[in-house]
Design an enzyme around this catalytic site. Structure first.
Site, PDB file in Angstrom:
ATOM      1  N   PRO A   1       0.787  -1.232   0.000  1.00 34.94           N
ATOM      2  CA  PRO A   1       0.000   0.000   0.000  1.00 34.94           C
ATOM      3  C   PRO A   1       0.820   1.283   0.000  1.00 34.94           C
ATOM      4  O   PRO A   1       1.819   1.385   0.712  1.00 34.94           O
ATOM      5  CB  PRO A   1      -0.837  -0.109   1.283  1.00 34.94           C
ATOM      6  CG  PRO A   1      -0.137  -1.110   2.124  1.00 34.94           C
ATOM      7  CD  PRO A   1       0.524  -2.071   1.165  1.00 34.94           C
ATOM      8  N   ASN A   2       0.365   2.199  -0.815  1.00 36.29           N
ATOM      9  CA  ASN A   2       0.883   3.565  -0.937  1.00 36.29           C
ATOM     10  C   ASN A   2       2.203   3.655  -1.686  1.00 36.29           C
ATOM     11  O   ASN A   2       2.659   4.759  -1.987  1.00 36.29           O
ATOM     12  CB  ASN A   2       1.004   4.244   0.440  1.00 36.29           C
ATOM     13  CG  ASN A   2      -0.339   4.387   1.116  1.00 36.29           C
ATOM     14  OD1 ASN A   2      -1.271   4.889   0.503  1.00 36.29           O
ATOM     15  ND2 ASN A   2      -0.464   3.919   2.334  1.00 36.29           N
TER      16      ASN A   2
ATOM     17  N   ARG B   1       5.601  12.203  -3.103  1.00 36.19           N
ATOM     18  CA  ARG B   1       5.451  12.826  -1.780  1.00 36.19           C
ATOM     19  C   ARG B   1       6.471  12.262  -0.800  1.00 36.19           C
ATOM     20  O   ARG B   1       6.999  11.181  -1.028  1.00 36.19           O
ATOM     21  CB  ARG B   1       4.036  12.553  -1.222  1.00 36.19           C
ATOM     22  CG  ARG B   1       2.991  13.428  -1.874  1.00 36.19           C
ATOM     23  CD  ARG B   1       1.620  12.898  -1.574  1.00 36.19           C
ATOM     24  NE  ARG B   1       0.937  12.595  -2.845  1.00 36.19           N
ATOM     25  CZ  ARG B   1      -0.253  12.038  -2.927  1.00 36.19           C
ATOM     26  NH1 ARG B   1      -0.917  11.699  -1.846  1.00 36.19           N
ATOM     27  NH2 ARG B   1      -0.809  11.814  -4.098  1.00 36.19           N
TER      28      ARG B   1
ATOM     29  N   TYR C   1      11.252   8.701   1.565  1.00 39.25           N
ATOM     30  CA  TYR C   1      11.168   7.607   0.589  1.00 39.25           C
ATOM     31  C   TYR C   1      11.908   7.878  -0.722  1.00 39.25           C
ATOM     32  O   TYR C   1      11.899   7.029  -1.614  1.00 39.25           O
ATOM     33  CB  TYR C   1       9.697   7.272   0.312  1.00 39.25           C
ATOM     34  CG  TYR C   1       8.970   6.815   1.565  1.00 39.25           C
ATOM     35  CD1 TYR C   1       9.386   5.679   2.250  1.00 39.25           C
ATOM     36  CD2 TYR C   1       7.893   7.533   2.074  1.00 39.25           C
ATOM     37  CE1 TYR C   1       8.748   5.263   3.406  1.00 39.25           C
ATOM     38  CE2 TYR C   1       7.233   7.121   3.227  1.00 39.25           C
ATOM     39  CZ  TYR C   1       7.677   5.991   3.892  1.00 39.25           C
ATOM     40  OH  TYR C   1       7.051   5.579   5.030  1.00 39.25           O
TER      41      TYR C   1
ATOM     42  N   ASN D   1       7.956  -5.706  -0.440  1.00 36.64           N
ATOM     43  CA  ASN D   1       7.813  -4.517   0.399  1.00 36.64           C
ATOM     44  C   ASN D   1       6.320  -4.405   0.709  1.00 36.64           C
ATOM     45  O   ASN D   1       5.533  -3.923  -0.118  1.00 36.64           O
ATOM     46  CB  ASN D   1       8.323  -3.259  -0.295  1.00 36.64           C
ATOM     47  CG  ASN D   1       8.270  -2.052   0.639  1.00 36.64           C
ATOM     48  OD1 ASN D   1       7.647  -2.096   1.706  1.00 36.64           O
ATOM     49  ND2 ASN D   1       8.909  -0.958   0.254  1.00 36.64           N
TER      50      ASN D   1
ATOM     51  N   ALA E   1       2.898  -0.662   5.054  1.00 36.96           N
ATOM     52  CA  ALA E   1       2.403  -0.659   6.439  1.00 36.96           C
ATOM     53  C   ALA E   1       1.820  -2.009   6.859  1.00 36.96           C
ATOM     54  O   ALA E   1       1.733  -2.295   8.059  1.00 36.96           O
ATOM     55  CB  ALA E   1       1.369   0.446   6.611  1.00 36.96           C
TER      56      ALA E   1
ATOM     57  N   ASP F   1       1.154 -15.590   7.031  1.00 36.06           N
ATOM     58  CA  ASP F   1       0.655 -16.943   6.767  1.00 36.06           C
ATOM     59  C   ASP F   1       0.757 -17.293   5.282  1.00 36.06           C
ATOM     60  O   ASP F   1       1.060 -18.445   4.929  1.00 36.06           O
ATOM     61  CB  ASP F   1      -0.800 -17.077   7.231  1.00 36.06           C
ATOM     62  CG  ASP F   1      -0.932 -17.152   8.748  1.00 36.06           C
ATOM     63  OD1 ASP F   1       0.091 -17.347   9.434  1.00 36.06           O
ATOM     64  OD2 ASP F   1      -2.073 -16.999   9.238  1.00 36.06           O
TER      65      ASP F   1
ATOM     66  N   GLU G   1      12.334  -9.664   2.588  1.00 34.96           N
ATOM     67  CA  GLU G   1      11.598  -8.476   3.036  1.00 34.96           C
ATOM     68  C   GLU G   1      12.422  -7.235   2.710  1.00 34.96           C
ATOM     69  O   GLU G   1      13.627  -7.196   2.987  1.00 34.96           O
ATOM     70  CB  GLU G   1      11.351  -8.559   4.539  1.00 34.96           C
ATOM     71  CG  GLU G   1      10.659  -7.324   5.089  1.00 34.96           C
ATOM     72  CD  GLU G   1      10.449  -7.404   6.591  1.00 34.96           C
ATOM     73  OE1 GLU G   1      10.893  -8.383   7.224  1.00 34.96           O
ATOM     74  OE2 GLU G   1       9.847  -6.446   7.122  1.00 34.96           O
TER      75      GLU G   1
ATOM     76  N   HIS H   1      12.521  -2.833   2.667  1.00 35.62           N
ATOM     77  CA  HIS H   1      11.969  -1.512   2.987  1.00 35.62           C
ATOM     78  C   HIS H   1      12.931  -0.441   2.505  1.00 35.62           C
ATOM     79  O   HIS H   1      14.153  -0.579   2.660  1.00 35.62           O
ATOM     80  CB  HIS H   1      11.740  -1.344   4.497  1.00 35.62           C
ATOM     81  CG  HIS H   1      10.781  -2.346   5.023  1.00 35.62           C
ATOM     82  ND1 HIS H   1       9.422  -2.243   4.826  1.00 35.62           N
ATOM     83  CD2 HIS H   1      10.975  -3.493   5.700  1.00 35.62           C
ATOM     84  CE1 HIS H   1       8.831  -3.287   5.364  1.00 35.62           C
ATOM     85  NE2 HIS H   1       9.746  -4.062   5.895  1.00 35.62           N
ATOM     86  N   LEU H   2      12.368   0.616   1.981  1.00 34.49           N
ATOM     87  CA  LEU H   2      13.179   1.755   1.544  1.00 34.49           C
ATOM     88  C   LEU H   2      13.840   2.422   2.739  1.00 34.49           C
ATOM     89  O   LEU H   2      15.024   2.757   2.720  1.00 34.49           O
ATOM     90  CB  LEU H   2      12.290   2.771   0.819  1.00 34.49           C
ATOM     91  CG  LEU H   2      11.694   2.280  -0.501  1.00 34.49           C
ATOM     92  CD1 LEU H   2      10.349   2.917  -0.739  1.00 34.49           C
ATOM     93  CD2 LEU H   2      12.650   2.557  -1.631  1.00 34.49           C
TER      94      LEU H   2
ATOM     95  N   ARG I   1      12.862   4.218  13.051  1.00 38.81           N
ATOM     96  CA  ARG I   1      11.665   5.063  12.983  1.00 38.81           C
ATOM     97  C   ARG I   1      10.755   4.808  14.197  1.00 38.81           C
ATOM     98  O   ARG I   1      11.225   4.364  15.239  1.00 38.81           O
ATOM     99  CB  ARG I   1      10.962   4.832  11.638  1.00 38.81           C
ATOM    100  CG  ARG I   1      11.861   5.200  10.437  1.00 38.81           C
ATOM    101  CD  ARG I   1      11.164   5.025   9.115  1.00 38.81           C
ATOM    102  NE  ARG I   1      10.030   5.954   8.989  1.00 38.81           N
ATOM    103  CZ  ARG I   1       9.108   5.858   8.023  1.00 38.81           C
ATOM    104  NH1 ARG I   1       9.198   4.895   7.115  1.00 38.81           N
ATOM    105  NH2 ARG I   1       8.112   6.723   7.974  1.00 38.81           N
TER     106      ARG I   1
HETATM  107  O1  CA2 Z   1      10.269   2.001   4.114  1.00 41.44           O
HETATM  108  C1  CA2 Z   1       9.434   1.306   3.518  1.00 41.44           C
HETATM  109  O2  CA2 Z   1       9.642   0.826   2.399  1.00 41.44           O
HETATM  110  C2  CA2 Z   1       8.052   1.089   4.136  1.00 41.44           C
HETATM  111  O3  CA2 Z   1       7.621  -0.234   3.802  1.00 41.44           O
HETATM  112  C3  CA2 Z   1       7.128   2.117   3.529  1.00 41.44           C
HETATM  113  C4  CA2 Z   1       5.731   2.118   4.138  1.00 41.44           C
HETATM  114  C5  CA2 Z   1       5.816   2.197   5.668  1.00 41.44           C
HETATM  115  O4  CA2 Z   1       4.513   2.084   6.223  1.00 41.44           O
HETATM  116  C6  CA2 Z   1       6.700   1.107   6.234  1.00 41.44           C
HETATM  117  O5  CA2 Z   1       6.759   1.269   7.638  1.00 41.44           O
HETATM  118  C7  CA2 Z   1       8.099   1.191   5.671  1.00 41.44           C
HETATM  119  C8  CA2 Z   1       4.930   3.332   3.657  1.00 41.44           C
HETATM  120  C9  CA2 Z   1       4.869   3.452   2.184  1.00 41.44           C
HETATM  121  C10 CA2 Z   1       4.304   4.798   1.864  1.00 41.44           C
HETATM  122  O6  CA2 Z   1       4.837   5.212   0.651  1.00 41.44           O
HETATM  123  C11 CA2 Z   1       4.686   6.514   0.323  1.00 41.44           C
HETATM  124  C12 CA2 Z   1       5.444   6.957  -0.731  1.00 41.44           C
HETATM  125  C13 CA2 Z   1       5.362   8.252  -1.124  1.00 41.44           C
HETATM  126  C14 CA2 Z   1       4.500   9.115  -0.479  1.00 41.44           C
HETATM  127  C15 CA2 Z   1       3.728   8.668   0.564  1.00 41.44           C
HETATM  128  C16 CA2 Z   1       3.816   7.354   0.966  1.00 41.44           C
END
Ligand code: CA2
Length: 146
Positions: free
Chosen positions: A10-11, A18, A23, A74, A77, A87, A98, A100-101, A107
């Site tokens: 998601p996202n 943004r 990110y 990735n 959230a 699962d 796994e 994450h950026l 954090r």
């Molecule tokens: O650091 C990562 O890759 C995360 O998986 C990114 C998730 C966050 O909830 C994880 O804790 C760590 C959030 C992705 C949101 O991506 C956005 C990108 C641009 C603008 C807004 C959100």
């Protein structure tokens, strides 16, 4: 030819638009193109998917069995909440890296828990978009070395 799935949650479709201070400025399209070209340079097929929906991510993990040799995930959230994804990873019996950026351990406390980590072969975080190619190399090393 080996095949890998790069799955984003998601996202992550908003990458590059943004919160660049967290990110980065690279878009998801850029990341996916880089994954495909990096995998190709290693004679590996790479398919990329993104969904904002937990069930769709579960479906993609199930569908990977018998099609792909491993997954880069990735989960966004959902990493911190989803027993369903954990699962699904266990049930698919495929190696999952796994990714994450951001460095989730540096954090907020709620990001320190990962349900994905309990089922993944390992975790790469904190290296921004470069992490995806590192994750591909880690997955391929795992596949080559058993
Ligand atoms: O650091 C990562 O890759 C995360 O998986 C990114 C998730 C966050 O909830 C994880 O804790 C760590 C959030 C992705 C949101 O991506 C956005 C990108 C641009 C603008 C807004 C959100």
């Amino acid at each position: 030819m080996s095949s890998i799935l790069v799955l984003n949650g998601p996202n992550l479709n908003l990458l590059g638009t943004r919160q660049p201070e967290i990110y980065g400025t690279t878009t998801l399209n850029d990341i996916e193109d880089k994954c495909v070209s990096h995998a190709k340079s290693r004679d590996v097929r790479c398919v990329c998917l993104q969904s904002n929906h937990e069930g769709a991510l579960v479906d993609a993990i199930h569908a990977a069995r018998g099609v792909h040799d491993g997954i880069i995930l990735n989960a966004g959230a959902y990493t911190h909440t989803s027993i369903a994804l954990m699962d699904a990873i266990v049930s698919t019996e495929l190696p999952v890296v796994e990714l994450h950026l951001s460095n989730i351990h540096a954090r907020e406390d709620f990001r320190h828990t990962s349900y994905i980590a309990k089922a993944a072969i390992g975790q790469i975080c904190g290296f921004g978009a470069v992490g995806y190619t590192l994750a591909i190399d880690a997955l391929l090393a795992h596949l080559e070395n058993g």
